[in-house]
Design an enzyme around this catalytic site. Structure first.
Site, PDB file in Angstrom:
ATOM      1  N   HIS A 178       0.863  -1.180   0.000  1.00  0.00           N
ATOM      2  CA  HIS A 178       0.000   0.000   0.000  1.00  0.00           C
ATOM      3  C   HIS A 178       0.902   1.233   0.000  1.00  0.00           C
ATOM      4  CE1 HIS A 178      -3.682  -2.108   2.043  1.00  0.00           C
ATOM      5  NE2 HIS A 178      -3.119  -2.872   1.120  1.00  0.00           N
ATOM      6  N   GLU A 231       0.671   4.128   1.455  1.00  0.00           N
ATOM      7  CA  GLU A 231       0.871   4.744   2.771  1.00  0.00           C
ATOM      8  C   GLU A 231       1.933   3.995   3.570  1.00  0.00           C
ATOM      9  OE1 GLU A 231      -3.627   4.909   1.817  1.00  0.00           O
ATOM     10  OE2 GLU A 231      -2.020   3.433   1.665  1.00  0.00           O
ATOM     11  N   CYS A 244      -5.771   2.192   5.852  1.00  0.00           N
ATOM     12  CA  CYS A 244      -6.329   1.010   6.513  1.00  0.00           C
ATOM     13  C   CYS A 244      -5.593   0.795   7.842  1.00  0.00           C
ATOM     14  CB  CYS A 244      -6.171  -0.210   5.607  1.00  0.00           C
ATOM     15  SG  CYS A 244      -4.460  -0.780   5.410  1.00  0.00           S
ATOM     16  N   CYS A 280      -1.785   0.143   7.466  1.00  0.00           N
ATOM     17  CA  CYS A 280      -1.038   1.363   7.153  1.00  0.00           C
ATOM     18  C   CYS A 280      -1.006   2.314   8.337  1.00  0.00           C
ATOM     19  CB  CYS A 280      -1.641   2.037   5.926  1.00  0.00           C
ATOM     20  SG  CYS A 280      -1.430   1.047   4.426  1.00  0.00           S
TER      21      CYS A 280
END
Length: 143
Positions: free
Chosen positions: A56, A58, A86, A89
Site C-alpha cells: 500500500h 501509505e 487502513c 497502514c
C-alpha cells in the site's frame, strides 16, 4: 481541517491513484510532504504488480520515512493520500513517527463507492499464556 495547500497535494495523491489504475494496480496513491510542503516521496499501490499484500502506498511511505528521515523531521511531515489509511497502514504511520495524515476519501465513502469490496475477518483468540509470554517482553523493555 484542510487548506488550499493541502488540497493541492491531495490532488497529486489522487493523480497517483489514477496512474496506478493505468498500470493495472488498485486506485490508491500517496505522497509525503516535508514541513515546507515540498514533496519528499511519492508512491502508488502495487499490491497486484508486486504480488505483495503490504504494498500500500501509505505503508511504503511510512517505511521510507522511518529509514530516511530523522525522527524530528518525520514528526513535521504530512502524508497525503487518496483514501483513508487502513489499519495496517495506520500502524506503520504511527510507528514511523509521521506528524499528520490528510486523506481525500474516508473508508466509509470508499465502501459506498465499492459496495462489493468486502474484507474478510479472521477469528482471534486470546490473551493466553500471559506468564510465559511476558518474559521476552519484560526482558527486552527492561534492559
Amino acid at each position: 481541517m484542510t487548506n488550499p495547500a493541502d488540497e493541492h497535494l491531495l490532488r497529486r495523491a489522487i493523480a497517483l491513484a489514477a496512474h496506478a489504475v493505468t498500470l493495472g494496480d488498485a486506485p490508491y496513491g500517496s505522497l509525503l510532504a516535508g514541513p515546507d510542503g515540498e514533496i519528499l516521496a511519492e508512491a502508488h499501490n502495487t499490491v497486484l504488480s508486486d504480488n505483495d499484500i503490504s504494498a500500500h502506498p501509505e505503508l511504503k511511505l511510512a517505511r521510507w520515512a522511518a529509514r530516511e528521515l530523522a525522527p524530528d523531521t518525520a514528526a513535521r511531515t504530512t502524508l497525503y493520500t487518496s483514501c483513508q489509511p487502513c489499519g495496517m497502514c495506520t500502524g506503520g504511520i504511527v510507528r514511523s513517527g509521521l506528524g499528520r495524515v490528510v486523506y481525500a476519501l474516508s473508508t466509509e465513502q470508499l465502501t459506498e463507492l465499492n459496495p462489493s469490496g468486502t474484507w474478510p475477518t479472521v477469528e482471534q483468540h486470546g490473551p493466553a499464556l500471559f506468564d510465559e509470554a511476558r518474559v521476552p517482553i519484560e526482558t527486552y523493555y527492561r534492559r
